[in-house]
Design an enzyme around this catalytic site. Structure first.
Site, PDB file in Angstrom:
ATOM      1  N   TYR A   8      -0.305   2.485  -4.848  1.00  0.00           N
ATOM      2  CA  TYR A   8      -0.963   1.248  -4.033  1.00  0.00           C
ATOM      3  C   TYR A   8      -0.171   0.224  -4.450  1.00  0.00           C
ATOM      4  O   TYR A   8       0.204  -0.377  -3.299  1.00  0.00           O
ATOM      5  CB  TYR A   8      -2.256   1.289  -4.853  1.00  0.00           C
ATOM      6  N   TRP A  24     -10.425  -0.626 -10.422  1.00  0.00           N
ATOM      7  CA  TRP A  24     -10.097  -0.598  -9.119  1.00  0.00           C
ATOM      8  C   TRP A  24      -9.325   0.823  -8.665  1.00  0.00           C
ATOM      9  O   TRP A  24      -9.438   1.306  -7.570  1.00  0.00           O
ATOM     10  CB  TRP A  24      -8.802  -1.721  -8.825  1.00  0.00           C
ATOM     11  N   GLU A  46     -13.205  -4.326  -2.041  1.00  0.00           N
ATOM     12  CA  GLU A  46     -13.421  -5.088  -3.240  1.00  0.00           C
ATOM     13  C   GLU A  46     -14.990  -5.669  -3.714  1.00  0.00           C
ATOM     14  O   GLU A  46     -15.117  -5.615  -5.033  1.00  0.00           O
ATOM     15  CB  GLU A  46     -12.758  -6.546  -2.945  1.00  0.00           C
TER      16      GLU A  46
END
Length: 187
Positions: free
Chosen positions: A16, A46, A38
């Site tokens: 990522y 995350w 988000e």
């Protein structure tokens, strides 16, 4: 061996980091995806969201705002039963509301991209040497306030700052990270 930001430690976060995080995004569908993810991440890691990302894409019609804006109560029930996503009623409702608000912004500004990038005059804000990485900034507070006034949900200043980092409005790669210079130079 490439020098990366300290948070990129697992195979998932390294991929990522190297391929997405902080790269300027101008595609409305991708911007919507990051905005919804988000918001889903609030209170979670995350990495949890990255692990569920493909499930989110399938469950939320590839983040098509027009489809999501029309979700029925039956679709909401299916989402609440879907173990592949975060089954939080408020976050799911926020995604639907955000799809409606997103479409309204697209109509007003011709694209969400045009709306969003005006907050930074079309150019990513660069991290200042020696400054600690903030959780929010006056810029994320301004974006949050504007989004909230437009009817968006789960877009507080901290979520907005993480969103701004993810889609490249700010270049918050460590100064020693290989991506910092590449992004700064537009590569």
């Amino acid at each position: 061996m490439l020098k990366r930001c300290g948070w990129a430690k697992t195979d998932l976060t390294i991929t990522y980091h190297d391929k997405e995080w902080g790269l300027p995004v101008h595609d409305d569908r991708k911007l919507f995806e990051f905005l919804i993810l988000e918001g889903a991440q609030a209170g979670l890691s995350w990495e949890t969201i990255l692990n569920k990302r493909d499930n989110y894409r399938a469950a939320f019609d590839q983040f098509n705002p027009a489809k999501i804006a029309r979700y029925s109560p039956q679709k909401i029930q299916l989402l609440l039963l879907n173990a592949g996503i975060i089954r939080n009623r408020l976050k799911i409702a926020a995604a639907i509301q955000n799809a409606k608000a997103f479409i309204a912004v697209q109509k007003e500004f011709s694209s969400f991209d045009a709306y969003l990038w005006r907050f930074v005059d079309g150019r990513a804000v660069k991290r200042k040497r020696g400054m600690p990485l903030p959780a929010q900034t006056p810029l994320s507070e301004a974006l949050s306030k504007d989004l909230l006034q437009r009817g968006f949900k789960f877009v507080g200043p901290t979520i907005c700052y993480a969103f701004m980092q993810a889609v490249g409005l700010v270049n918050d790669h460590d100064l020693s990270c290989f991506r910092y210079k590449e992004i700064r130079e537009g590569r």
